[in-house]
Write an enzyme that holds these catalytic residues in place. Sequence first.
Site, PDB file in Angstrom:
ATOM      1  N   ASP A  14      46.054  42.581  34.689  1.00  0.00           N
ATOM      2  CA  ASP A  14      46.919  41.409  34.856  1.00  0.00           C
ATOM      3  C   ASP A  14      46.310  40.125  34.301  1.00  0.00           C
ATOM      4  OD1 ASP A  14      48.672  43.110  36.146  1.00  0.00           O
ATOM      5  OD2 ASP A  14      47.840  42.660  38.122  1.00  0.00           O
ATOM      6  N   LYS A  17      47.679  40.146  29.178  1.00  0.00           N
ATOM      7  CA  LYS A  17      47.664  40.879  27.903  1.00  0.00           C
ATOM      8  C   LYS A  17      49.033  40.851  27.227  1.00  0.00           C
ATOM      9  CE  LYS A  17      46.318  44.441  30.322  1.00  0.00           C
ATOM     10  NZ  LYS A  17      46.030  43.806  31.618  1.00  0.00           N
ATOM     11  N   ALA A  40      51.107  49.826  34.510  1.00  0.00           N
ATOM     12  CA  ALA A  40      50.991  48.518  33.845  1.00  0.00           C
ATOM     13  C   ALA A  40      52.269  47.713  34.048  1.00  0.00           C
ATOM     14  CB  ALA A  40      50.755  48.725  32.351  1.00  0.00           C
ATOM     15  N   GLY A  41      52.107  46.414  34.112  1.00  0.00           N
ATOM     16  CA  GLY A  41      53.251  45.501  34.129  1.00  0.00           C
ATOM     17  C   GLY A  41      52.868  44.323  33.255  1.00  0.00           C
ATOM     18  N   HIS A  42      53.431  44.242  32.070  1.00  0.00           N
ATOM     19  CA  HIS A  42      53.061  43.197  31.105  1.00  0.00           C
ATOM     20  C   HIS A  42      54.207  42.199  30.992  1.00  0.00           C
ATOM     21  CE1 HIS A  42      49.878  46.012  29.091  1.00  0.00           C
ATOM     22  NE2 HIS A  42      49.678  45.803  30.367  1.00  0.00           N
ATOM     23  N   THR A  43      53.928  40.956  31.381  1.00  0.00           N
ATOM     24  CA  THR A  43      54.979  39.933  31.442  1.00  0.00           C
ATOM     25  C   THR A  43      55.022  39.107  30.166  1.00  0.00           C
ATOM     26  OG1 THR A  43      54.412  39.793  33.774  1.00  0.00           O
ATOM     27  CG2 THR A  43      55.923  38.113  32.929  1.00  0.00           C
ATOM     28  N   GLN A 231      45.794  47.838  32.012  1.00  0.00           N
ATOM     29  CA  GLN A 231      44.788  47.685  33.065  1.00  0.00           C
ATOM     30  C   GLN A 231      43.648  46.778  32.561  1.00  0.00           C
ATOM     31  OE1 GLN A 231      46.002  51.302  32.625  1.00  0.00           O
ATOM     32  NE2 GLN A 231      47.584  50.289  33.800  1.00  0.00           N
ATOM     33  N   THR A 246      41.648  53.202  37.849  1.00  0.00           N
ATOM     34  CA  THR A 246      42.797  53.981  37.421  1.00  0.00           C
ATOM     35  C   THR A 246      42.266  55.279  36.808  1.00  0.00           C
ATOM     36  OG1 THR A 246      44.910  53.888  36.243  1.00  0.00           O
ATOM     37  CG2 THR A 246      43.000  52.910  35.112  1.00  0.00           C
ATOM     38  N   PRO A 311      50.820  40.970  46.808  1.00  0.00           N
ATOM     39  CA  PRO A 311      49.977  39.795  46.571  1.00  0.00           C
ATOM     40  C   PRO A 311      48.656  40.239  45.940  1.00  0.00           C
ATOM     41  CG  PRO A 311      50.212  40.220  48.942  1.00  0.00           C
ATOM     42  CD  PRO A 311      51.115  41.188  48.232  1.00  0.00           C
ATOM     43  N   GLY A 421      49.968  28.319  30.562  1.00  0.00           N
ATOM     44  CA  GLY A 421      51.235  28.565  31.230  1.00  0.00           C
ATOM     45  C   GLY A 421      51.795  29.888  30.746  1.00  0.00           C
TER      46      GLY A 421
HETATM   47  P1  GDP Z   1      49.154  41.725  31.988  1.00  0.00           P
HETATM   48  O1  GDP Z   1      49.331  42.927  32.839  1.00  0.00           O
HETATM   49  O2  GDP Z   1      47.728  41.560  31.540  1.00  0.00           O
HETATM   50  O3  GDP Z   1      50.095  41.645  30.824  1.00  0.00           O
HETATM   51  O4  GDP Z   1      49.457  40.463  32.923  1.00  0.00           O
HETATM   52  P2  GDP Z   1      50.686  40.338  33.969  1.00  0.00           P
HETATM   53  O5  GDP Z   1      51.922  40.087  33.222  1.00  0.00           O
HETATM   54  O6  GDP Z   1      50.674  41.467  34.931  1.00  0.00           O
HETATM   55  O7  GDP Z   1      50.213  39.085  34.796  1.00  0.00           O
HETATM   56  C1  GDP Z   1      50.015  37.843  34.223  1.00  0.00           C
HETATM   57  C2  GDP Z   1      50.937  36.845  34.940  1.00  0.00           C
HETATM   58  O8  GDP Z   1      50.524  35.535  34.644  1.00  0.00           O
HETATM   59  C3  GDP Z   1      52.383  36.947  34.488  1.00  0.00           C
HETATM   60  O9  GDP Z   1      53.218  36.575  35.550  1.00  0.00           O
HETATM   61  C4  GDP Z   1      52.445  35.921  33.366  1.00  0.00           C
HETATM   62  O10 GDP Z   1      53.763  35.399  33.161  1.00  0.00           O
HETATM   63  C5  GDP Z   1      51.539  34.852  33.899  1.00  0.00           C
HETATM   64  N1  GDP Z   1      50.790  34.082  32.915  1.00  0.00           N
HETATM   65  C6  GDP Z   1      50.286  34.475  31.712  1.00  0.00           C
HETATM   66  N2  GDP Z   1      49.570  33.475  31.154  1.00  0.00           N
HETATM   67  C7  GDP Z   1      49.622  32.449  32.013  1.00  0.00           C
HETATM   68  C8  GDP Z   1      49.045  31.144  32.007  1.00  0.00           C
HETATM   69  O11 GDP Z   1      48.321  30.739  31.113  1.00  0.00           O
HETATM   70  N3  GDP Z   1      49.316  30.350  33.095  1.00  0.00           N
HETATM   71  C9  GDP Z   1      50.089  30.766  34.129  1.00  0.00           C
HETATM   72  N4  GDP Z   1      50.290  29.945  35.139  1.00  0.00           N
HETATM   73  N5  GDP Z   1      50.643  31.992  34.152  1.00  0.00           N
HETATM   74  C10 GDP Z   1      50.393  32.817  33.123  1.00  0.00           C
HETATM   75  P1  IMO Z   2      48.185  45.902  33.836  1.00  0.00           P
HETATM   76  O1  IMO Z   2      48.282  46.670  32.527  1.00  0.00           O
HETATM   77  C1  IMO Z   2      46.400  45.510  37.776  1.00  0.00           C
HETATM   78  C2  IMO Z   2      45.341  49.184  39.901  1.00  0.00           C
HETATM   79  C3  IMO Z   2      46.167  49.516  41.129  1.00  0.00           C
HETATM   80  C4  IMO Z   2      45.140  50.281  41.935  1.00  0.00           C
HETATM   81  C5  IMO Z   2      44.371  51.053  40.868  1.00  0.00           C
HETATM   82  C6  IMO Z   2      44.876  52.464  40.637  1.00  0.00           C
HETATM   83  O2  IMO Z   2      49.449  45.284  34.257  1.00  0.00           O
HETATM   84  O3  IMO Z   2      47.033  44.965  33.803  1.00  0.00           O
HETATM   85  P2  IMO Z   2      47.039  53.585  39.609  1.00  0.00           P
HETATM   86  O4  IMO Z   2      48.491  53.244  39.740  1.00  0.00           O
HETATM   87  O5  IMO Z   2      46.520  53.517  38.225  1.00  0.00           O
HETATM   88  O6  IMO Z   2      46.714  54.861  40.308  1.00  0.00           O
HETATM   89  O7  IMO Z   2      46.279  52.439  40.449  1.00  0.00           O
HETATM   90  O8  IMO Z   2      44.530  50.317  39.675  1.00  0.00           O
HETATM   91  N1  IMO Z   2      46.137  48.969  38.676  1.00  0.00           N
HETATM   92  C7  IMO Z   2      46.367  47.765  38.136  1.00  0.00           C
HETATM   93  N2  IMO Z   2      46.037  46.527  38.577  1.00  0.00           N
HETATM   94  N3  IMO Z   2      47.035  45.665  36.603  1.00  0.00           N
HETATM   95  C8  IMO Z   2      47.360  46.889  36.143  1.00  0.00           C
HETATM   96  O9  IMO Z   2      47.898  47.085  34.914  1.00  0.00           O
HETATM   97  C9  IMO Z   2      47.054  48.013  36.939  1.00  0.00           C
HETATM   98  N4  IMO Z   2      47.238  49.345  36.807  1.00  0.00           N
HETATM   99  C10 IMO Z   2      46.671  49.912  37.868  1.00  0.00           C
HETATM  100  O10 IMO Z   2      46.589  48.351  41.792  1.00  0.00           O
HETATM  101  O11 IMO Z   2      44.241  49.393  42.546  1.00  0.00           O
HETATM  102 MG    MG Z   3      50.090  43.430  34.734  1.00  0.00          MG
END
Ligand code: GDP
Ligand code: IMO
Ligand code: MG
Length: 430
Positions: A14, A17, A40-43, A231, A246, A311, A421
């Site tokens: 998170d 990426k 994974a959850g990529h925003t 991850q 993971t 959270p 942001g």
């Molecule tokens: P990823 O899994 O690495 O792609 O990251 P996630 O999408 O799971 O989590 C990053 C979160 O931070 C998302 O809600 C993004 O919209 C947000 N985000 C990314 N860059 C920034 C930043 O520079 N500032 C803030 N406040 N939020 C950001």
């Molecule tokens: P992105 O790509 C943050 C964490 C889970 C748990 C552990 C194992 O969005 O950064 P799993 O579902 O793989 O069996 O979970 O790894 N986890 C992540 N935490 N970002 C992720 O992906 C994650 N993918 C798995 O919360 O602790």
């Molecule tokens: Mg993520």
Amino acid sequence: MMKVDVILGLQWGDEGKGKIVDVFTPRYDVIARFQGGPNAGHTIKFEGKKFILHTIPSGIFHPEKENIIGSGVIIDPYILFKEIATLHEARLKPERNLLISRRAHLILPSHRLLDAAYEEAKGDARIGSTLKGIGPAYTDKYARNGIRVGNILEPDFNSNYIALKNSHLALIHHYQFDYTDYLIDGLPFDEYEEAWLDAVERLKEYTLIDSEYYLNQCIDDRKSVLAEGAQGTLLDVDFGSYPYVTSSNTITAAACSGLGISPHRIGTVYGIFKAYCTRVGGGPFPTELDNAIGDQLRESGQEFGSTTGRPRRCGWLDIPALNYAIMLNGVNKLIMMKVDVLNHLETIQVCTEYMIDGTKTDRLPFDLGDKSITPVYNRLHGWNSIVDESKGFEEIPSNLKDYIVCIEKVTGLPIEMISSGPDRTQTLFR
Ligand code: GDP
Ligand code: IMO
Ligand code: MG
């Protein structure tokens, strides 16, 4: 020779990426995911819209760029088509620029039950898995029981599916996991399975490729490729905080094994990290702030999981862990995310070393959960103001410059870019 650049996370996931891959996509011809799955959850945010991708590469918003789901990824077709539906709603046509490796393994509905059964059996020691079936699906891959995307076109797919499912149900029975009331993404098992099998049918209409040949040909044809990690390094199955990890390798090496490209073809490795640290799920976190500052970071950073809504735990930047990740990945350039989250702090702390049993060290111990680890902090003044991206990198607050210099000094690497942001435009290039 054209090389494959890599973007990956240096912390516990998170890091942002998805945002950076989207920002970098105009510079590349092809974007490829190499490992992980719908955990994974990529925003990605732009023009007031927000998307969360789980399986599809984050370059998909550029219709002229090819996006490849590589062979190291594991795919749940049901989740994949839910993602595709959100893209269709936004008038995108992923069927035109999404290519899927035949070698990628499938996550079966019963893998998801197994994930839940294993987690329940672990009790207090549970990993905090996203329950997307990641562990069980990779287990079947390595145990050589898996079903791959290419297999869906074969006549014995149905019988192989049923055989594998039945072996899972026997295990689930052994674990005494009662799934009659267990919902998978809101659906009872039978309904999920039906929807999943429908998604498998739809998958047949997509472009299924031998991604290793495809990508190597792209490189030979002088196309530029960006590999997108999922991850983060501290969740890597070999080098992360095992067993709280993971089930895949998340490091640069996995871009080679997950795409079928040689190490010689790896170019620049971009390491992404937040200006602080977060972790979602169980497991050790030396710099965790279980206090009001941690709550403040969670609030201002909106630190709630993109995949599960949980959270996220928050804490200070951890340099020993960052340097470990830089070493494992061969990072060339750093990108620091979410600097805006620290905008209103008077003081910022950075963990520069660990104190373990009275001895200072900058190395990660075998067991990061070792109770005697105490982080040693360096205190810096916060910038206590807003970072205005329209003014450019040179105009950032001087205390933020000091923070950047401090990190560059201890890591020995340049911070190429900072993010202020979630939106595509909130990015400052140096
Ligand atoms: P990823 O899994 O690495 O792609 O990251 P996630 O999408 O799971 O989590 C990053 C979160 O931070 C998302 O809600 C993004 O919209 C947000 N985000 C990314 N860059 C920034 C930043 O520079 N500032 C803030 N406040 N939020 C950001
Ligand atoms: P992105 O790509 C943050 C964490 C889970 C748990 C552990 C194992 O969005 O950064 P799993 O579902 O793989 O069996 O979970 O790894 N986890 C992540 N935490 N970002 C992720 O992906 C994650 N993918 C798995 O919360 O602790
Ligand atoms: Mg993520």
